[in-house]
Design an enzyme around this catalytic site. Structure first.
Site, PDB file in Angstrom:
ATOM      1  N   ASP A 172       0.855  -1.187   0.000  1.00  0.00           N
ATOM      2  CA  ASP A 172       0.000   0.000   0.000  1.00  0.00           C
ATOM      3  C   ASP A 172       0.894   1.242   0.000  1.00  0.00           C
ATOM      4  O   ASP A 172       1.672   1.451   0.937  1.00  0.00           O
ATOM      5  CB  ASP A 172      -0.886  -0.015   1.250  1.00  0.00           C
ATOM      6  CG  ASP A 172      -1.979   1.038   1.217  1.00  0.00           C
ATOM      7  OD1 ASP A 172      -2.156   1.680   0.162  1.00  0.00           O
ATOM      8  OD2 ASP A 172      -2.654   1.227   2.246  1.00  0.00           O
ATOM      9  N   GLU A 223      -2.473   0.209  -4.436  1.00  0.00           N
ATOM     10  CA  GLU A 223      -2.342  -0.966  -3.565  1.00  0.00           C
ATOM     11  C   GLU A 223      -2.675  -2.243  -4.325  1.00  0.00           C
ATOM     12  O   GLU A 223      -3.425  -2.241  -5.302  1.00  0.00           O
ATOM     13  CB  GLU A 223      -3.228  -0.838  -2.321  1.00  0.00           C
ATOM     14  CG  GLU A 223      -4.700  -0.793  -2.588  1.00  0.00           C
ATOM     15  CD  GLU A 223      -5.524  -0.825  -1.305  1.00  0.00           C
ATOM     16  OE1 GLU A 223      -5.204  -1.617  -0.386  1.00  0.00           O
ATOM     17  OE2 GLU A 223      -6.508  -0.063  -1.225  1.00  0.00           O
TER      18      GLU A 223
END
Length: 362
Positions: A17, A112
């Site tokens: 992420d 992500e």
């Protein structure tokens, strides 16, 4: 014990992420913004924050917050317009780095993704070392930081990636997984939204341990199909595979009006470009959908949705517009002004999936 009777080895899953992605790209490209509270979005009265830097987050500013609220929380907040073309280019660089390690990549958004590195292309011994290598190369190539979670399933990898942000790494082993979940507030569970968390609280479920104490039958009774998911993740179990060819299930667009809308004519005019945007995507990708959902947010931020599902895929832009405007007409006259409209087309599939085409008479 015969090898065929042995339990399969745990998967090695990484969730990567990027840290405050849009805002970090803006700070990277404009040195004057570094170290300052930055919001990507519009500062106009009806504007919404798309992303906030960590300096802004310290003041309570976050994505999807109204710009006026963000500015009130952080008077020194600097607004910058979004540059999605730049973000997409950076995202491609990041995904090229992922692909050096595994073909099993499931993107969740531009910033992500899940990676299955049970068998990684670089023959690195551990998933932790793979995650370290990926984050290091992202930083070297893009001058941006990423956080990573490493675990034996997707749920726990997702939970782990948020533990040491920004620029952090967190590992949850098979041995530690169940205990980690037991102490986690249900409001932090991936897949548990605010409304569900509030319902769980009313039922006396506030932690993973509370959730684990409930039977499968009771959770299914209270939460429908999601009940089974909650039952298993409360035990640290998530069998969902990383899906590199995950099919997009919906496409949507929305817009916030500069002034509250009260007339059906003005609302229809505001909805038209959103319908065109969604249909252009469908036409360009040769896909069609069956369910049209209208999203309406009123001036007091109350939000409603109205949907209609066809027996087969919607055949043309004209049909799509007829369904959408029919849903819109049904909410008029409104008792209060409309702040935002959105349209979502779901149940997507290839054009070839439908042999019949449906015409609507509305």
């Amino acid at each position: 014990m015969d090898k065929t009777d042995e339990a399969p080895a745990p998967r090695k899953i990484i969730h990567v992420d990027m840290d405050a992605f849009y805002a970090s790209v803006e700070q990277r490209d404009n040195p004057d913004l570094r170290g300052k509270p930055v919001a990507v979005g519009s500062s106009q009265h009806r504007g919404v924050v798309a992303a906030a830097s960590y300096e802004a987050r310290k003041f309570g500013v976050h994505s999807a917050m109204a710009s006026v609220t963000a500015k009130r929380k952080c008077p020194d907040l600097i607004f910058v317009p979004h540059r999605f073309d730049v973000y997409r280019d950076v995202s491609r660089q990041i995904h090229e780095i992922f692909a050096e390690h595994t073909p099993l990549i499931e993107p969740l958004s531009l910033d992500e993704a899940y990676l299955d590195v049970t068998e990684n292309l670089q023959k690195i011994d551990t998933a932790t070392e793979v995650a370290e290598a990926i984050c290091a190369k992202i930083k070297a190539v893009t001058n941006l930081t990423a956080s990573a979670g490493v675990s034996y399933n997707k749920f726990l990898a997702k939970m782990a990636s948020g533990q040491n942000k920004p620029d952090g790494l967190f590992v949850i082993t098979p041995k530690a997984g169940p205990a980690f979940v037991e102490t986690l507030p249900v409001g932090k569970f991936h897949g548990v939204g605010p409304a569900t968390a509030e319902k769980m609280k009313r039922l006396g479920i506030e932690t993973g341990l509370d959730l684990k104490a409930r039977s499968l039958a009771s959770l299914q009774s209270d939460f429908g199909r999601s009940g089974s998911y909650y039952y298993w993740i409360s035990r640290g179990i998530d069998e969902r595979p990383v899906q590199p060819d995950r099919v997009r299930k919906s496409i949507g667009a929305e817009d916030t009006f500069s002034k509250d809308v009260f007339s059906e004519e003005d609302a229809a005019q505001g909805l038209r470009p959103l319908l065109e945007k969604v249909w252009r995507y469908c036409a360009a990708n040769a896909i069609r959908g069956r369910t049209v959902t209208l999203k309406v947010k009123y001036s007091d931020f109350q939000q409603i949705t109205r949907s209609r599902t066809a027996a087969s895929a919607i055949a043309s832009q004209t049909d799509f517009e007829q369904v959408a405007t029919g849903l819109l007409a049904a909410i008029f006259p409104p008792r209060k002004g409309i702040r935002l409209l959105g349209i979502l087309l779901s149940g997507l599939g290839d054009e070839a999936d439908d042999d019949t085409q449906l015409r609507f008479d509305i």
